[in-house]
Design an enzyme around this catalytic site. Structure first.
Site, PDB file in Angstrom:
ATOM      1  N   HIS A 188       0.826  -1.207   0.000  1.00  0.00           N
ATOM      2  CA  HIS A 188       0.000   0.000   0.000  1.00  0.00           C
ATOM      3  C   HIS A 188       0.857   1.253   0.000  1.00  0.00           C
ATOM      4  CE1 HIS A 188      -3.979  -1.578   0.181  1.00  0.00           C
ATOM      5  NE2 HIS A 188      -3.608  -2.456   1.097  1.00  0.00           N
ATOM      6  N   ASP A 451       0.313  -2.835 -35.940  1.00  0.00           N
ATOM      7  CA  ASP A 451       0.111  -4.038 -36.730  1.00  0.00           C
ATOM      8  C   ASP A 451      -0.714  -3.757 -37.977  1.00  0.00           C
ATOM      9  OD1 ASP A 451       1.547  -6.187 -35.599  1.00  0.00           O
ATOM     10  OD2 ASP A 451       0.213  -6.127 -33.865  1.00  0.00           O
ATOM     11  N   ARG A 461       7.142  -5.019 -39.352  1.00  0.00           N
ATOM     12  CA  ARG A 461       7.457  -3.881 -38.484  1.00  0.00           C
ATOM     13  C   ARG A 461       8.780  -4.061 -37.743  1.00  0.00           C
ATOM     14  NH1 ARG A 461       2.744  -4.407 -33.744  1.00  0.00           N
ATOM     15  NH2 ARG A 461       4.209  -3.489 -32.263  1.00  0.00           N
ATOM     16  N   CYS A 498      -4.822   2.894 -30.197  1.00  0.00           N
ATOM     17  CA  CYS A 498      -3.797   2.657 -29.170  1.00  0.00           C
ATOM     18  C   CYS A 498      -2.437   2.349 -29.785  1.00  0.00           C
ATOM     19  CB  CYS A 498      -4.228   1.561 -28.200  1.00  0.00           C
ATOM     20  SG  CYS A 498      -4.419  -0.044 -28.985  1.00  0.00           S
TER      21      CYS A 498
END
Ligand code: PEP
Ligand code: MG
Length: 539
Positions: A188, A451, A461, A498
């Protein structure tokens, strides 16, 4: 000059003086009492004060780090009322006629050992919380203050460990960073530190002798440099200047809406591959996470991550984002992302090979494990699930069937989950061309231009030789994006991008005019893209 390594829980560079914090050792004396009732009343009063303190800490944390992260103090408050815990304290006071401090310390020790030995990870983590509330009670009983805010100038706080209650009490205006020996990246305290945007390190071999010395925290590399020499100092001073220039940009744009000059607002999210990237998402003021590449979780390991391991990661991300949208992409392994334990065959043409959803639909148990973890984590925030590399309606229907099965199983097990949005990546020309059909089956589309460009232009790529002809601005790509947005909207889906192209500010206005709803970019691009949105017109 000395350099020590640690694990960075929030990136950034800081130069400052060290304040070495030693926890006030609450020396607890074992004393026999004569008036049991008076001692019980003293304990009850201390518990009430502790509850008030926890409420105040909760209120402070809600403002500073959000409701979800503040919940730790609600947990403390509940533990403080725990019947077994209180019975044990009262038994020691009445049965052994011992003072309240001793009764609390003994009970705290026993309970924290008991919790630390439990199977369930959640309960094991409560061990530190029991210690924390017991120390709080003892401090109240002894009328002792907490000396954590003793420093008067901004410092690098170095400590063995910090409890969440200590972290949140810190006066942030006087804090540059913190460095601890213990603590985990999912504790935490680490969560709070990230949310507070403090470049911080854990797992450092700290030394009391550092107190008062000058140091550099290199949160990018996970280093602390004690008493840096001139050369090192000026090197890092230049980095600090650069980072603060970025912060200036951040300051101006932080909190500003992603709204065009003519009033069109779009969502601006960030892409991550890891829990530790969340800090960067928050620091750059992204409105959510538009792509969490979950395969990195698999790539980091030598064996399949278990449902529990995945659940903890997804839950932490959802909690850290405190109600903001978190789109988690299901496993996109294969092609350039290989994990040996999957034992995938060598392929002639891996980019067009056995990857992503193709593997998931084939190895259904692997897929189901991830989906179970995702749905379980959905109860802790605002998670959406997104499936990569879709080429057909059949795949989407199969995914939906498996998702329905997983939900049914969770219901049967009595496990809570939320209704999450299900979306797909549009990153193959096939998906683009049937996006009108797919839109009827899912809640959203996110266009994976990396892609999509590779498959549309037939350019690997990964091949550096083809870099100069890999043209993401190609008219074919732009037309496809437009088509996906139109088809998505007609079918009731929101549509985002994205892939890397989403961060290309030369195209921001074009995307908005096409009707894009969301852009998800690397955290460091959030503010430059926000700037471009605010300078664009939406029509
Ligand atoms: C894409 O293909 O555009 C994408 C976002 O996914 P990845 O880069 O992980 O393949
Ligand atoms: Mg992709």
């Amino acid at each position: 000059m000395e350099i020590f390594e640690g694990k960075s829980i929030y990136k950034g560079t800081v130069i400052g003086k060290i304040f070495y914090y030693t926890k006030g050792q609450n020396q607890v004396k074992r004393e026999r009492i004569t008036d049991v009732q008076a001692e019980i009343a003293r304990f009850e009063a201390a518990r009430a004060v502790a509850q008030e303190q926890l409420q105040a800490l909760y209120d402070k944390a809600v403002i500073e780090v959000g409701e979800t992260n503040a919940m730790i103090f609600e947990v403390h408050s509940m533990l403080l009322e725990d019947e077994d815990y209180n019975d044990s304290i009262l038994n020691i006071i009445t049965g052994e006629e011992m003072n309240a401090e001793y009764a609390v310390a003994t009970t705290g020790d026993n309970f924290s050992v008991m919790f630390s030995q439990m199977e369930d990870e959640y309960f094991r983590a409560r061990s530190a919380d029991i210690k924390d509330i017991s120390e709080r009670l003892i401090r109240v009983l002894q009328n002792a203050g907490n000396d954590i805010n003793l420093f008067t100038e901004p410092v690098i706080l170095v400590a063995e460990d910090l409890a969440p209650s200590e972290t949140v009490q810190l006066d942030k205006s006087k804090l540059l960073s913190f460095v601890t020996k213990y603590g985990s990246s999912n504790s935490h305290t680490a969560i709070l530190a990230r949310t507070m945007n403090l470049p911080s390190l854990i797992g450092v071999e700290i030394n009391e002798k550092w107190n008062g010395k000058q140091a550099i925290i290199d949160g990018n590399e996970g280093k602390i440099i004690i008493e840096p020499d001139e050369e090192t100092l000026s090197f890092y001073q230049a980095i600090v200047t650069k980072e603060s220039e970025r912060k200036e940009l951040l300051k101006n744009l932080k909190g500003q809406p992603n709204t065009t000059k003519d009033g069109k607002t779009i969502q601006l999210f960030a892409n991550i591959g890891n829990v530790s990237d969340v800090a960067n998402v928050l620091a750059n003021d992204a409105g959510g996470i538009g792509l969490f590449r979950s395969e990195f979780l698999y790539l980091e390991k030598n064996d399949y991550p278990t449902e529990e391991e995945q659940f903890q990661v997804y839950k932490t991300v959802a909690q850290n984002m405190a109600g903001k949208k978190v789109v988690i992409r299901t496993l996109d392994i294969g092609a350039d992302k290989q994990a040996s334990y999957f034992q995938l065959d060598q392929e002639e043409n891996p980019a067009m090979g056995y990857r992503a959803v193709r593997i998931c639909l084939d190895r259904v148990e692997v897929f189901k494990t991830q989906l179970r973890a995702l749905f379980r984590a959905s109860a802790y925030g605002n998670i959406s699930i997104m499936v990569p590399m879709i080429i057909s309606l059949k795949e989407v229907l199969e995914v939906k069937r498996i998702v329905a099965e997983v939900k049914e199983e969770l219901r049967a097990d009595g496990i809570a989950f939320k209704d999450v949005e299900l979306g797909i990546m549009i990153e193959t020309p096939a998906a683009v061309m049937i996006s009108d059909i797919l839109a009827k089956e899912v809640d959203f589309f996110s266009i994976g231009t990396n892609d999509l460009t590779q498959y549309t232009l037939a350019i690997d790529r990964q091949n550096p030789k083809l870099d100069k002809i890999y043209d993401a601005h190609h008219e074919a790509i732009l037309r496809m994006i437009k088509m996906v947005i139109e088809n998505g909207h007609s079918g009731g889906c929101w549509v985002g991008i994205c892939g890397e192209l989403g961060a290309d500010t030369a195209l921001t206005e074009t995307f908005i005019q096409m009707g894009i709803d969301e852009l998800s970019v690397s955290p460091s691009f959030v503010l430059p893209v926000r700037k471009a949105i605010r300078e664009a017109t939406g029509k």
